[in-house]
Design an enzyme around this catalytic site. Structure first.
Site, short mmCIF file in Angstrom:
data_model
loop_
_atom_site.label_atom_id
_atom_site.label_comp_id
_atom_site.label_asym_id
_atom_site.label_seq_id
_atom_site.Cartn_x
_atom_site.Cartn_y
_atom_site.Cartn_z
N HIS A 168 51.28 19.59 1.55
CA HIS A 168 51.37 18.50 1.31
C HIS A 168 50.88 17.73 2.22
CE1 HIS A 168 51.79 19.18 -3.62
NE2 HIS A 168 50.13 20.16 -3.08
N MET A 192 56.97 24.23 -4.13
CA MET A 192 56.83 24.30 -2.87
C MET A 192 56.32 23.52 -1.92
SD MET A 192 59.15 26.59 -2.71
CE MET A 192 59.52 27.53 -4.63
N CYS A 193 55.92 21.88 -2.55
CA CYS A 193 54.96 20.93 -1.87
C CYS A 193 53.27 21.66 -1.18
CB CYS A 193 55.24 19.89 -1.43
SG CYS A 193 56.70 19.06 -1.69
N ALA A 194 52.92 22.33 -2.53
CA ALA A 194 51.62 23.55 -2.02
C ALA A 194 50.80 23.99 -2.73
CB ALA A 194 51.83 23.91 -0.84
#
Length: 407
Positions: free
Chosen positions: A124, A360-362
């Site tokens: 992100h 995982m901010c993905a």
């Protein structure tokens, strides 16, 4: 008779002997498998800050001896970081809070007419800063590194910008940065690289990269600083990312003249001097240890970890490009029958093992790999990881997987 050479002495981390409580009240040495989120502090970094603290004073603003000394140290840090990144002599080195801050700074400086090309698989920090400011071409998950290069080449146009990660924070897989850079430059475009996960694991080379960002807290320097390095023209021409003292050259009743140097223009206010010193100390410690030894040691541990995980019943390692793709010390996986959050909590409570769970901010990449909205578990290694830690993780996962299958 042949003698097997000893492994080189690697930089030591603070807290390697920390013990943590288990649910039953006993304590065990902590097995840290969450380096990809935030790495522990290097002992060399701590020693550097211990020496700097008695001499600390304001930078760029004081005539006193300590202010002059601190200012010189702060500016010397830029040269250390530039060398570590393999940057060009004229590249700007701007200190920020972290990689997310760096990419947002860069997004604020890229001309609004620029077409930005980004893959859906991005973290992100390298995806969200662009979405509501620029015309963005979002490319689907590539099936291979060569497909990534071909897709980027087809989407880029003169004056454009490709933004891409160097190493995935989810799978650890290495992206073909230099091939992507060649494709961008062949079309008159630029490339910006998120190196947050690459910098602690591999030497950097900006010889054909226009912009690069990384974070201190992933580089064994967890003191709230990051860095953006790159070509100065866009950075010098843009309004300051933050407006305040230091960013201005002259303030009058009706006008403001901004500082001409990119470093001054985008470092308003009092900078995080100690954070910058910490990053430089980590850069020096890793460089002095020697990248061949660091990489070889990590690859041995990573191979040992992946081999052990492959023996766990019902465990599926996640990968975008397959098990043979090159990667840094990150492995994400799912275990049949286990919710990721519960598995991570059980590893902590019953075994003293720290892993990461979630998306995982993905989110896009995890959704693609997990086949839905499920969360996953990530184990990441670094300096301080031992084979004993890996043995404990593999044994724990095997016990939990077997118990769940029998339930």
């Amino acid at each position: 008779m042949s003698i097997t050479p000893l492994d080189p002495v690697l930089p030591a981390v603070v807290g390697a002997d920390v013990r943590v409580p288990l649910a039953d009240g006993t304590q065990v040495p902590y097995a840290n498998f969450d380096y990809a989120a935030s790495a522990p502090c290097l002992r060399a970094v701590k020693e550097t800050l211990d020496a700097a603290l008695p001499l600390y004073a304001s930078v760029h603003r004081g005539a006193g001896q300590l202010s002059q000394l601190t200012t010189r140290a702060y500016e010397d840090v830029r040269r250390t970081v530039r060398r570590f990144a393999g940057a060009r002599p004229g590249d700007s080195v701007i200190f920020t809070r972290n990689t997310t801050d760096s990419m947002n700074l860069l997004a604020s400086c890229v001309p609004l007419t620029t077409t930005v090309v980004v893959f859906e698989s991005e973290h992100h920090a390298n995806l969200l800063p662009w979405l509501h400011r620029h015309f963005v071409v979002r490319l689907p998950m590539p099936a291979s590194p060569s497909e990534a290069v071909a897709a980027a080449a087809g989407a880029l146009s003169p004056g454009g910008l490709l933004v891409v990660t160097a190493a995935s924070n989810v799978t650890g897989e290495l992206w073909p940065v230099h091939e992507l850079a060649a494709a961008a430059h062949a079309r008159g475009a630029r490339i910006a690289v998120d190196a947050a996960q690459l910098a602690p694991h591999r030497p950097l080379d900006m010889s054909d990269v226009d912009y690069l960002a990384f974070s201190g807290h992933k580089l064994y320097a967890p003191f709230g600083a990051g860095v953006l390095i790159g070509r100065g023209d866009w950075l010098r021409d843009a309004d300051p990312y933050l407006r305040g003292g230091g960013a201005s050259k002259l303030v009058g009743p009706d006008t403001v003249v901004w500082a001409s140097a990119a470093e001054e223009r985008h470092e308003a206010g009092s900078p995080n001097v100690l954070g910058a010193l910490a990053i430089a100390a980590a850069c020096s410690a890793l460089s002095d240890a020697g990248w061949p030894a660091l990489v070889a040691g990590e690859e041995r541990l990573l191979g040992y970890l992946r081999s052990g995980l492959s023996s766990v019943p019902g465990l599926r390692e996640l990968s975008l490009w397959g098990p043979d793709s090159a990667r840094v010390g990150i492995v994400s996986f799912a275990v049949e029958g286990w919710d990721a959050r519960l598995l991570a909590q059980t590893l902590s409570d019953n075994y003293g093992i720290g892993v990461r769970d979630g998306k995982m901010c993905a989110h896009n990449l995890v959704r693609h790999l997990a086949g839905g909205d499920d969360s996953i578990v990530r184990a990441s290694i670094g300096l301080g990881t031992t084979r004993a830690h890996i043995d404990r993780l593999v044994t724990a996962l095997a016990e939990l997987a077997t118990a769940r299958a029998a339930a």
